[in-house]
Design a protein around this motif. Structure first.
Motif, PDB file in Angstrom:
ATOM      1  N   LEU A 246     -48.638  30.305 -23.429  1.00  0.00           N
ATOM      2  CA  LEU A 246     -50.113  29.908 -23.963  1.00  0.00           C
ATOM      3  C   LEU A 246     -50.636  30.924 -24.884  1.00  0.00           C
ATOM      4  O   LEU A 246     -51.575  30.931 -25.734  1.00  0.00           O
ATOM      5  CB  LEU A 246     -51.003  29.630 -22.795  1.00  0.00           C
ATOM      6  CG  LEU A 246     -50.843  28.424 -22.079  1.00  0.00           C
ATOM      7  CD1 LEU A 246     -51.726  28.407 -20.960  1.00  0.00           C
ATOM      8  CD2 LEU A 246     -50.726  27.310 -22.775  1.00  0.00           C
ATOM      9  N   ASP A 247     -50.224  32.115 -24.800  1.00  0.00           N
ATOM     10  CA  ASP A 247     -50.906  33.284 -25.428  1.00  0.00           C
ATOM     11  C   ASP A 247     -50.040  34.335 -25.975  1.00  0.00           C
ATOM     12  O   ASP A 247     -49.028  34.522 -25.396  1.00  0.00           O
ATOM     13  CB  ASP A 247     -51.635  34.091 -24.315  1.00  0.00           C
ATOM     14  CG  ASP A 247     -52.694  35.092 -24.807  1.00  0.00           C
ATOM     15  OD1 ASP A 247     -52.448  35.492 -25.915  1.00  0.00           O
ATOM     16  OD2 ASP A 247     -53.568  35.365 -23.919  1.00  0.00           O
ATOM     17  N   SER A 248     -50.482  34.716 -27.179  1.00  0.00           N
ATOM     18  CA  SER A 248     -49.578  35.370 -28.057  1.00  0.00           C
ATOM     19  C   SER A 248     -48.836  36.961 -27.148  1.00  0.00           C
ATOM     20  O   SER A 248     -48.066  37.298 -27.435  1.00  0.00           O
ATOM     21  CB  SER A 248     -50.016  35.790 -29.532  1.00  0.00           C
ATOM     22  OG  SER A 248     -51.369  36.244 -29.301  1.00  0.00           O
TER      23      SER A 248
ATOM     24  N   ARG B 112     -51.005  21.258 -27.690  1.00  0.00           N
ATOM     25  CA  ARG B 112     -52.236  21.585 -28.090  1.00  0.00           C
ATOM     26  C   ARG B 112     -52.229  22.945 -28.843  1.00  0.00           C
ATOM     27  O   ARG B 112     -53.094  23.449 -29.735  1.00  0.00           O
ATOM     28  CB  ARG B 112     -53.164  22.082 -26.962  1.00  0.00           C
ATOM     29  CG  ARG B 112     -53.646  20.665 -26.228  1.00  0.00           C
ATOM     30  CD  ARG B 112     -54.548  21.197 -25.125  1.00  0.00           C
ATOM     31  NE  ARG B 112     -54.925  19.834 -24.278  1.00  0.00           N
ATOM     32  CZ  ARG B 112     -54.087  19.421 -23.326  1.00  0.00           C
ATOM     33  NH1 ARG B 112     -52.910  19.685 -23.271  1.00  0.00           N
ATOM     34  NH2 ARG B 112     -54.440  18.264 -22.812  1.00  0.00           N
ATOM     35  N   ASN B 113     -51.294  23.726 -28.792  1.00  0.00           N
ATOM     36  CA  ASN B 113     -50.765  24.995 -29.476  1.00  0.00           C
ATOM     37  C   ASN B 113     -49.821  25.043 -30.778  1.00  0.00           C
ATOM     38  O   ASN B 113     -49.333  25.929 -31.172  1.00  0.00           O
ATOM     39  CB  ASN B 113     -50.312  26.074 -28.594  1.00  0.00           C
ATOM     40  CG  ASN B 113     -51.337  26.638 -27.691  1.00  0.00           C
ATOM     41  OD1 ASN B 113     -52.344  26.933 -28.269  1.00  0.00           O
ATOM     42  ND2 ASN B 113     -51.111  26.627 -26.443  1.00  0.00           N
TER      43      ASN B 113
ATOM     44  N   GLN C 232     -50.264  24.348 -33.593  1.00  0.00           N
ATOM     45  CA  GLN C 232     -50.803  24.992 -34.749  1.00  0.00           C
ATOM     46  C   GLN C 232     -51.418  26.375 -34.547  1.00  0.00           C
ATOM     47  O   GLN C 232     -52.261  26.745 -35.142  1.00  0.00           O
ATOM     48  CB  GLN C 232     -51.851  23.902 -35.647  1.00  0.00           C
ATOM     49  CG  GLN C 232     -50.740  22.813 -36.419  1.00  0.00           C
ATOM     50  CD  GLN C 232     -51.651  22.306 -37.637  1.00  0.00           C
ATOM     51  OE1 GLN C 232     -52.853  21.746 -37.132  1.00  0.00           O
ATOM     52  NE2 GLN C 232     -51.103  22.264 -38.500  1.00  0.00           N
ATOM     53  N   ASN C 233     -51.254  26.651 -33.394  1.00  0.00           N
ATOM     54  CA  ASN C 233     -51.485  28.210 -32.761  1.00  0.00           C
ATOM     55  C   ASN C 233     -50.664  29.017 -33.581  1.00  0.00           C
ATOM     56  O   ASN C 233     -49.651  29.512 -33.186  1.00  0.00           O
ATOM     57  CB  ASN C 233     -51.479  28.526 -31.525  1.00  0.00           C
ATOM     58  CG  ASN C 233     -51.929  29.425 -30.897  1.00  0.00           C
ATOM     59  OD1 ASN C 233     -52.005  30.730 -31.578  1.00  0.00           O
ATOM     60  ND2 ASN C 233     -52.266  29.765 -29.627  1.00  0.00           N
ATOM     61  N   PHE C 234     -50.910  29.285 -34.939  1.00  0.00           N
ATOM     62  CA  PHE C 234     -49.954  30.203 -35.740  1.00  0.00           C
ATOM     63  C   PHE C 234     -49.634  31.590 -35.289  1.00  0.00           C
ATOM     64  O   PHE C 234     -48.618  32.192 -35.408  1.00  0.00           O
ATOM     65  CB  PHE C 234     -50.485  30.134 -37.109  1.00  0.00           C
ATOM     66  CG  PHE C 234     -50.615  28.828 -37.585  1.00  0.00           C
ATOM     67  CD1 PHE C 234     -49.791  27.965 -37.914  1.00  0.00           C
ATOM     68  CD2 PHE C 234     -52.052  28.456 -38.137  1.00  0.00           C
ATOM     69  CE1 PHE C 234     -49.948  26.661 -38.418  1.00  0.00           C
ATOM     70  CE2 PHE C 234     -52.028  27.110 -38.545  1.00  0.00           C
ATOM     71  CZ  PHE C 234     -51.060  26.124 -38.813  1.00  0.00           C
ATOM     72  N   ALA C 235     -50.543  32.315 -34.518  1.00  0.00           N
ATOM     73  CA  ALA C 235     -50.371  33.473 -34.227  1.00  0.00           C
ATOM     74  C   ALA C 235     -49.384  33.486 -32.947  1.00  0.00           C
ATOM     75  O   ALA C 235     -48.257  34.189 -32.874  1.00  0.00           O
ATOM     76  CB  ALA C 235     -51.638  34.150 -33.325  1.00  0.00           C
TER      77      ALA C 235
ATOM     78  N   GLU D  84     -45.406  34.920 -32.946  1.00  0.00           N
ATOM     79  CA  GLU D  84     -44.867  35.699 -31.867  1.00  0.00           C
ATOM     80  C   GLU D  84     -43.536  35.108 -31.258  1.00  0.00           C
ATOM     81  O   GLU D  84     -42.481  35.788 -31.046  1.00  0.00           O
ATOM     82  CB  GLU D  84     -45.906  35.926 -30.676  1.00  0.00           C
ATOM     83  CG  GLU D  84     -45.852  36.817 -29.979  1.00  0.00           C
ATOM     84  CD  GLU D  84     -45.849  38.070 -30.773  1.00  0.00           C
ATOM     85  OE1 GLU D  84     -46.832  38.198 -31.677  1.00  0.00           O
ATOM     86  OE2 GLU D  84     -45.606  39.406 -30.380  1.00  0.00           O
TER      87      GLU D  84
ATOM     88  N   ASN E 101     -43.651  22.061 -40.539  1.00  0.00           N
ATOM     89  CA  ASN E 101     -44.058  23.339 -40.920  1.00  0.00           C
ATOM     90  C   ASN E 101     -44.315  24.145 -40.067  1.00  0.00           C
ATOM     91  O   ASN E 101     -44.202  25.556 -40.170  1.00  0.00           O
ATOM     92  CB  ASN E 101     -45.323  23.100 -41.878  1.00  0.00           C
ATOM     93  CG  ASN E 101     -45.138  22.883 -43.237  1.00  0.00           C
ATOM     94  OD1 ASN E 101     -44.671  23.961 -44.011  1.00  0.00           O
ATOM     95  ND2 ASN E 101     -45.499  21.663 -43.836  1.00  0.00           N
TER      96      ASN E 101
ATOM     97  N   GLU F 186     -40.953  25.893 -39.217  1.00  0.00           N
ATOM     98  CA  GLU F 186     -40.761  26.843 -40.283  1.00  0.00           C
ATOM     99  C   GLU F 186     -41.429  28.171 -40.013  1.00  0.00           C
ATOM    100  O   GLU F 186     -40.675  29.180 -40.237  1.00  0.00           O
ATOM    101  CB  GLU F 186     -41.250  26.215 -41.672  1.00  0.00           C
ATOM    102  CG  GLU F 186     -40.714  26.981 -42.928  1.00  0.00           C
ATOM    103  CD  GLU F 186     -39.611  26.443 -43.197  1.00  0.00           C
ATOM    104  OE1 GLU F 186     -38.755  25.487 -42.813  1.00  0.00           O
ATOM    105  OE2 GLU F 186     -38.998  27.396 -44.169  1.00  0.00           O
ATOM    106  N   TYR F 187     -42.567  28.092 -39.245  1.00  0.00           N
ATOM    107  CA  TYR F 187     -43.252  29.348 -39.070  1.00  0.00           C
ATOM    108  C   TYR F 187     -42.317  30.166 -37.948  1.00  0.00           C
ATOM    109  O   TYR F 187     -42.119  31.494 -38.179  1.00  0.00           O
ATOM    110  CB  TYR F 187     -44.730  28.872 -38.293  1.00  0.00           C
ATOM    111  CG  TYR F 187     -45.910  29.015 -39.211  1.00  0.00           C
ATOM    112  CD1 TYR F 187     -46.351  30.348 -39.447  1.00  0.00           C
ATOM    113  CD2 TYR F 187     -46.478  28.042 -39.670  1.00  0.00           C
ATOM    114  CE1 TYR F 187     -47.591  30.500 -39.912  1.00  0.00           C
ATOM    115  CE2 TYR F 187     -47.644  28.015 -40.323  1.00  0.00           C
ATOM    116  CZ  TYR F 187     -48.200  29.182 -40.576  1.00  0.00           C
ATOM    117  OH  TYR F 187     -49.235  29.539 -41.291  1.00  0.00           O
TER     118      TYR F 187
END
Lengths: 284, 284, 284, 284
Positions: free
Chosen positions: D104-106, D124-125, D127-130, D134, D157, D160-161
């Motif tokens: 859940l967390d970077s 839910r994450n 689009q949590n880009f950070a 990671e 996308n 892709e990140y």
């Protein structure tokens, strides 16, 4: 209503009868009408300083500007980062405007908090619980945007995450939800404004820029938001929107913003005459 | 915008530069602010006459009342039919209020048109093309509600169906679209109001009763709609909402409606002061 | 589940333990796997006869073909009307295929019923209650498409409208619901198939053509529908899709349909081996 | 299709013609059909070990189990954390099953990666880009769930990140999207499976547990997913679902999972007979 409130120990109006008031610089959010304005992203010193000078002159209370931009694609412009924070600090000193910027990563909360007056949680991160807990441990006010698809219940539970970590300074921000309508970028849900007021003690502001995605609709929606009882507005303003690196279609230019502010201030003064005796009783 | 307009030969602002004005009794819809009010369904003579008297006294211009109700289940109350139309006629005579009622079936357009001043197409029938063509052949003004899930493009094409049959008297009505939010019955899309004005010459009114489904939110949304530029309002009012056979949670009682009207009229008079010089130039 | 069933007196599985079986020509819908195939719209004698011959040869049971087309714009192609019905009749005689076509207007139910074997209610008319009541008075089987935005509850209540008028021959058809996904035309909701089976005794078929809007996805989704327990399929087939007057991107050509049918028939025969002992007990 | 691919430099099928294969223990994801199974959350040693033994015996390849649970309310059960990771490690040793858990967390990516074989990014994450960046720096395979409201374009996308940070081991997972249907928890979008195959080289698996939220629908949807071409399944299994601390209505008990696995394996072997000659050519 019962179902919404059942998990809300702190956000609900039952737990706190008086409205939350948050002091940021000279303005008291939740009491005064607050206008946060500025560019989508900080792009250069010239862009930020000229925009800041103009929004201050027009009557804005807080300067916004993205330093870290969440973007759909990893190859888009993602903001100037630390450099943007330093420019925001400079603008604050120059124009006396408190500043707000978005934080994306739980690891960045502490140090970004050193630079800014309000931490913003964006719509995509509304349910990034690690990030919510981290800003909950901060002493900075937090602006919590509603997720693009979020219900009121989900949103208020996210506010509760922040409150339950010990930070009472939460400002809600309606920025439009995704619907099947494509003419507007999102659909601004103004009925959420009185709904938030009847369920919680938290202030709620409205962002008509992201909600509509169209310059031609922003003034109408800003005024409608004030009429609906919003505690403030968040407006994207750029000194040269046609050159902006993001959100080009929804940033007001400087004269458009000045015109909007004038109307907003007139409407704010007129609003009390619309209240019924019943409203007066409730508010006092 | 280009894509929306391409199939619109008659509804688009390009085909007609002046705004459509529709005369109904003493009011000019599209020019004056019109308020249509009355019960969800006509339930009895007492209910209709008392409600009609009160909405007239409060300043409403047109009396609404359902005679044929589209309901999710075949076993729900479906309205009094012809008996309701006769009561509406009686109320019109007694109080001088033109009347509007919903028509559900292409076979009923002609004879219902003999009784009423405006024919209403409900949200569920927005794309009932047979019905649209039939009201397009009528000489009565038509109020076309936006479908619960409809885009602006789909809606305007439905207006085009009516216009293309030869009836130019089309009034659009935003009544909320379905979203994932459950606190409100639907989500009122007020940004559609200025959007309709920038694309078409047709008047648009707003129905905050169906949009919110909650008495506590109706006044705020009615005022916000006027601020957003709506040409009028459609409000459900019942002399005893707690006894209503349908839509019990969203019908205002008589004092609530009187309070709302007072605020609406004050706001209407104030509105011109919010226009910028640019708006003035555009409107004249 | 309780809430869904409460207004359903006739559609619910509690009112009738055995599954509804509907005889159409030689096929028993609700017992045999039925495949309805044919062009979106009847366009010409050559088009219809060649397509009909091919779908019959490939193993389809029923010929579909639109005579009256509901279209978003009043200026689009709306079907050949009566001429199309006569061509469908000719194809039925020539190839021994029962025919299905959509009916749009309550006034047309009786006479169109003289021509066809199954009356179709399209997605846009799912809640056209006047039309539902009229086909409820007919003695023809009715295929009721799910509305683009309809919940299962709303859909089953529409079936109840038809059943409560005395017509027990209702076939449900899932054709995709609107979501935010734009790659496909709609989103095929296959979980509705076992859901319908656990709540009602009505047969349900699946239309992967409208659901996906893309030829490349239709075979996969047809097979997945059969696996999910669908009682049949509705497939758009055109002898020359590239020349079609509507739905060009989603009509299979003749070899594609023959390939799909072969796989469908193989899968149908394999399906019983996937049932657990528990399923066997339930089905017998 | 063009628009979807334009920002995808690495995920698109144009950049890599052969399908991505990811080795996890003895199974090659993207080549073999993979089944990941286990409880929603790790709750106790007994619960995890008994469930793990049973899913292994039934034929599952990978053990799932939540250690950190994202929950709507801050007051819900949030998982056992580190203790859960240690139990997962124990189960891996005991039964030879690689393990997957959500991060859940970077800040947690590195150390959780020490414990598990696959890192899961929840809906839910998405689009949590950070967080995406990671896990992109990690050497562990990443299972990327589709957001509840995400389009295919947005989802790819996000893949892709991860890819653009240097981690090629991305597995997509469809888990249902939110629609207006309330009978199911979400709506399983199976058409996304062939759509992903025609656009990308990444494997895609399907989670019918979260998609339907109902035990009674899971087997049908698991089989339909395999028919649609899914590379695997993610199934919630609990040795005593009625006592589960979360997702009680959607966790299969052990006999239900054994029955499902038997059918899945039979169907997997049957699938090649459904391919047309054209499919064969494309796949070889």
């Amino acid at each position: 209503m019962k179902e919404i409130s059942e998990n809300l120990k702190l956000a609900t109006i039952k737990s706190q009868l008086t409205k939350t008031r948050i002091q940021v610089g000279e303005i008291t959010i939740g009491q005064d009408l607050v206008v946060m304005a500025g560019p989508c992203a900080v792009e250069s010193e010239e862009q930020l300083m000229q925009t800041a000078a103009a929004v201050k002159a027009a009557g804005a209370n807080i300067l916004r500007g993205g330093a870290f931009k969440p973007r759909t694609s990893p190859y888009d412009f993602h903001g100037l980062g630390l450099q943007a924070l330093k420019l925001l600090e400079k603008a604050r000193t120059a124009y006396g405007l408190p500043i707000i910027t978005e934080v994306l990563d739980s690891r960045d909360v502490t140090w970004i908090g050193e630079y800014v007056d309000i931490l913003q949680i964006g719509a995509r991160n509304m349910q990034n619980f690690a990030l919510l807990k981290e800003v909950g441990k901060s002493r900075k006010p937090v602006l919590l945007k509603r997720g693009m698809h979020s219900t009121l219940k989900e949103w208020l539970n996210c506010a509760e995450y922040i409150l339950s970590e010990g930070n009472p300074q939460v400002i809600l921000c309606e920025r439009g939800i995704r619907t099947f309508e494509t003419y507007t970028r999102n659909t601004l849900d103004l009925s959420i404004v009185p709904a938030v007021h009847e369920l919680t003690h938290l202030p709620i502001i409205v962002d008509p820029s992201h909600a509509t995605g169209r310059v031609s609709l922003i003034k109408s929606m800003a005024l409608a938001a004030v009429t609906a009882g919003a505690d403030g507005l968040l407006i994207e303003v750029h000194y040269r929107p046609e050159t902006a690196l993001s959100d080009r279609d929804q940033q007001l230019n400087l004269p458009q913003f000045a015109d909007l502010m004038q109307a907003v201030l007139r409407l704010k003064n007129f609003m009390p005459t619309l209240e019924s005796l019943a409203d007066h009783a409730k508010n006092n």
